[in-house]
Design a protein around this motif. Structure first.
Motif, PDB file in Angstrom:
ATOM      1  N   MET A   1       0.913  -1.163  -0.243  1.00  0.00           N
ATOM      2  CA  MET A   1       0.067   0.092  -0.058  1.00  0.00           C
ATOM      3  C   MET A   1       0.958   1.363   0.041  1.00  0.00           C
ATOM      4  SD  MET A   1      -1.224  -0.055   3.981  1.00  0.00           S
ATOM      5  CE  MET A   1      -1.471  -1.859   3.803  1.00  0.00           C
ATOM      6  N   PHE A   2       0.359   2.307  -0.267  1.00  0.00           N
ATOM      7  CA  PHE A   2       1.002   3.695  -0.041  1.00  0.00           C
ATOM      8  C   PHE A   2       1.558   3.770   1.327  1.00  0.00           C
ATOM      9  CE2 PHE A   2      -1.768   5.035  -3.642  1.00  0.00           C
ATOM     10  CZ  PHE A   2      -0.776   5.490  -4.396  1.00  0.00           C
ATOM     11  N   ASP A   3       2.997   4.187   1.695  1.00  0.00           N
ATOM     12  CA  ASP A   3       2.956   4.426   3.091  1.00  0.00           C
ATOM     13  C   ASP A   3       2.181   5.779   3.459  1.00  0.00           C
ATOM     14  OD1 ASP A   3       5.423   4.266   5.232  1.00  0.00           O
ATOM     15  OD2 ASP A   3       4.826   6.350   4.958  1.00  0.00           O
ATOM     16  N   HIS A   4       2.053   6.785   2.789  1.00  0.00           N
ATOM     17  CA  HIS A   4       0.831   7.690   3.018  1.00  0.00           C
ATOM     18  C   HIS A   4       0.791   8.768   1.671  1.00  0.00           C
ATOM     19  CE1 HIS A   4       4.755   9.617   4.379  1.00  0.00           C
ATOM     20  NE2 HIS A   4       4.245  10.947   3.995  1.00  0.00           N
ATOM     21  N   VAL A   5      -0.470   9.265   1.632  1.00  0.00           N
ATOM     22  CA  VAL A   5      -0.613  10.352   0.685  1.00  0.00           C
ATOM     23  C   VAL A   5      -1.155  11.437   1.419  1.00  0.00           C
ATOM     24  CG1 VAL A   5      -2.160  10.936  -0.999  1.00  0.00           C
ATOM     25  CG2 VAL A   5      -1.364   8.692  -0.972  1.00  0.00           C
ATOM     26  N   GLY A   6      -0.688  12.815   1.193  1.00  0.00           N
ATOM     27  CA  GLY A   6      -1.046  13.800   1.966  1.00  0.00           C
ATOM     28  C   GLY A   6      -1.362  15.070   1.023  1.00  0.00           C
ATOM     29  N   ILE A   7      -2.361  16.003   1.705  1.00  0.00           N
ATOM     30  CA  ILE A   7      -2.865  16.938   0.764  1.00  0.00           C
ATOM     31  C   ILE A   7      -2.902  18.213   1.929  1.00  0.00           C
ATOM     32  CG2 ILE A   7      -4.017  15.745  -0.897  1.00  0.00           C
ATOM     33  CD1 ILE A   7      -6.688  16.487   0.464  1.00  0.00           C
ATOM     34  N   ALA A   8      -2.882  19.220   1.590  1.00  0.00           N
ATOM     35  CA  ALA A   8      -3.185  20.592   2.202  1.00  0.00           C
ATOM     36  C   ALA A   8      -4.671  20.822   1.798  1.00  0.00           C
ATOM     37  CB  ALA A   8      -2.373  21.617   2.206  1.00  0.00           C
ATOM     38  N   LEU A  26     -16.251   3.123   6.713  1.00  0.00           N
ATOM     39  CA  LEU A  26     -15.725   2.022   6.280  1.00  0.00           C
ATOM     40  C   LEU A  26     -14.838   1.411   7.293  1.00  0.00           C
ATOM     41  CD1 LEU A  26     -14.440   3.697   2.832  1.00  0.00           C
ATOM     42  CD2 LEU A  26     -16.287   2.516   3.211  1.00  0.00           C
ATOM     43  N   GLY A  27     -15.052   1.885   8.596  1.00  0.00           N
ATOM     44  CA  GLY A  27     -14.525   1.068   9.423  1.00  0.00           C
ATOM     45  C   GLY A  27     -13.208   1.517  10.041  1.00  0.00           C
ATOM     46  N   ILE A  28     -12.814   2.854   9.474  1.00  0.00           N
ATOM     47  CA  ILE A  28     -11.449   3.623  10.017  1.00  0.00           C
ATOM     48  C   ILE A  28     -11.616   4.959  10.735  1.00  0.00           C
ATOM     49  CG2 ILE A  28     -11.180   4.466   7.811  1.00  0.00           C
ATOM     50  CD1 ILE A  28      -8.334   3.840   8.127  1.00  0.00           C
ATOM     51  N   GLU A  29     -10.811   5.105  11.633  1.00  0.00           N
ATOM     52  CA  GLU A  29     -10.753   6.085  12.542  1.00  0.00           C
ATOM     53  C   GLU A  29      -9.633   6.942  12.424  1.00  0.00           C
ATOM     54  OE1 GLU A  29     -13.576   7.549  13.547  1.00  0.00           O
ATOM     55  OE2 GLU A  29     -15.039   5.862  13.385  1.00  0.00           O
ATOM     56  N   PRO A  30      -9.448   8.184  12.606  1.00  0.00           N
ATOM     57  CA  PRO A  30      -8.238   8.727  12.723  1.00  0.00           C
ATOM     58  C   PRO A  30      -7.105   8.080  13.533  1.00  0.00           C
ATOM     59  CG  PRO A  30      -9.825  10.401  12.763  1.00  0.00           C
ATOM     60  CD  PRO A  30     -10.587   9.309  13.042  1.00  0.00           C
ATOM     61  N   SER A  31      -6.006   7.745  13.011  1.00  0.00           N
ATOM     62  CA  SER A  31      -4.728   7.286  13.672  1.00  0.00           C
ATOM     63  C   SER A  31      -4.092   8.452  14.334  1.00  0.00           C
ATOM     64  CB  SER A  31      -3.859   6.552  12.811  1.00  0.00           C
ATOM     65  OG  SER A  31      -3.322   7.479  11.608  1.00  0.00           O
ATOM     66  N   ASP A  36      -2.577  20.682  13.628  1.00  0.00           N
ATOM     67  CA  ASP A  36      -1.938  21.085  12.408  1.00  0.00           C
ATOM     68  C   ASP A  36      -2.117  19.642  11.517  1.00  0.00           C
ATOM     69  OD1 ASP A  36      -0.242  19.346  14.125  1.00  0.00           O
ATOM     70  OD2 ASP A  36       1.147  20.238  13.582  1.00  0.00           O
ATOM     71  N   MET A  37      -2.528  18.439  12.021  1.00  0.00           N
ATOM     72  CA  MET A  37      -2.521  17.194  11.030  1.00  0.00           C
ATOM     73  C   MET A  37      -3.775  16.344  11.512  1.00  0.00           C
ATOM     74  SD  MET A  37      -0.697  16.508   8.059  1.00  0.00           S
ATOM     75  CE  MET A  37       0.640  17.527   8.408  1.00  0.00           C
ATOM     76  N   VAL A  38      -4.482  15.715  10.708  1.00  0.00           N
ATOM     77  CA  VAL A  38      -5.303  14.665  10.620  1.00  0.00           C
ATOM     78  C   VAL A  38      -4.675  13.500   9.872  1.00  0.00           C
ATOM     79  CG1 VAL A  38      -7.661  13.887  11.253  1.00  0.00           C
ATOM     80  CG2 VAL A  38      -7.026  16.341  11.424  1.00  0.00           C
ATOM     81  N   GLY A  39      -4.791  12.263  10.330  1.00  0.00           N
ATOM     82  CA  GLY A  39      -4.298  11.392   9.538  1.00  0.00           C
ATOM     83  C   GLY A  39      -5.332   9.864   9.764  1.00  0.00           C
ATOM     84  N   TRP A  40      -5.310   9.257   8.730  1.00  0.00           N
ATOM     85  CA  TRP A  40      -6.157   8.025   8.797  1.00  0.00           C
ATOM     86  C   TRP A  40      -5.348   6.962   8.156  1.00  0.00           C
ATOM     87  CZ3 TRP A  40      -8.449  12.457   8.251  1.00  0.00           C
ATOM     88  CH2 TRP A  40      -9.701  12.781   8.745  1.00  0.00           C
TER      89      TRP A  40
END
Length: 245
Positions: A1-8, A26-31, A36-40
């Motif tokens: 999978m992608f390690d990560h994809v990020g956008i502003a 879809l069964g996923i909550e923020p990690s 200054d940043m939110v990630g799943w």
């Protein structure tokens, strides 16, 4: 999978609410969730600043566990007031079992939940595929072919108006059509050795691509985070990273 994809994003609060609403289905909550940043896991959003402009024209497809989850993803977004970009249903142009539903996020990016057969599907809620509209698909093909040995990629489709690369369990397409180009996306691919990160950076620079950050540890992310950055032909920030953990 992608390690990560990020956008502003233009409004972090509004985008966080959107992605919490649809990705939770879809069964996923923020990690991670901070001011200054939110990630799943593999999907990250942050505010604009002098170095990060709002991303536009991006398509992201997230893996759904079944067709009912695609329906629920789309309905959750519609009920929360977000624009429809394509009601749930089969899209056999993409594959005989392909079933997707589409919304627009607060900045107008196309966001999809998708279910269909894949030999090695990513976990539910993770990025199944991306689509970027580029100036010249073959110039982009040459860039990603250059870094492919170091990023775990292989060329899967090569046509005048669409090039597709695949990883083990995801894909991304580089297309050219009449719509505006995709802007300001960060793509990061995982490596299992610092030497791979250095080889990626060296190969890209040797081929004439622009440096955007030399290989090294970025402890601001976490101890042992070792990455390097270059710009692809459309100015997207491309990284290979070894987490050393």
């Amino acid at each position: 999978m992608f390690d990560h994809v990020g956008i502003a994003v233009s409004d972090l609060g509004a985008s966080e609410r959107f992605y919490r609403t649809v990705l939770s289905v879809l069964g996923i909550e923020p990690s991670h969730a901070g001011p200054d940043m939110v990630g799943w896991d593999d999907w990250w959003i942050g505010p604009t600043d002098r170095e990060h402009s709002v991303a536009h024209g991006l398509h992201v497809g997230f893996r759904a566990p079944d067709r009912a989850a695609v329906d629920a993803f789309w309905r959750a977004g519609i009920d929360a007031g977000h624009p429809d970009a394509g009601a749930p249903g089969p899209r056999t142009i993409y594959g005989p079992d392909y079933y997707g539903g589409f919304l627009l996020d607060p900045d107008g990016n196309s966001i999809e939940a998708v279910h269909g057969d894949r030999e090695r599907p990513v976990p539910d809620g993770r990025i199944d595929h991306l689509r970027l509209r580029v100036r010249d698909p073959h110039a982009s093909r040459d860039f990603y072919t250059t870094i492919a040995p170091h990023a775990g990629l292989r060329l899967a489709h090569d046509a005048p108006d669409r090039v597709q690369f695949r990883g083990e369990d995801y894909s991304f397409s580089l297309v050219r059509d009449e719509r505006p180009l995709t802007e300001h996306v960060h793509l990061a691919f995982a490596a299992d050795a610092d030497a791979t990160v250095r080889a990626f950076h060296a190969a890209a620079l040797a081929a004439g691509y622009e440096d955007h950050g030399a290989p090294g540890e970025r402890a601001v992310y976490h101890p042992g985070y070792y990455g390097a950055f270059v710009l692809d032909p459309d100015g997207h920030n491309v990284e290979v990273v070894n987490h050393n953990g």
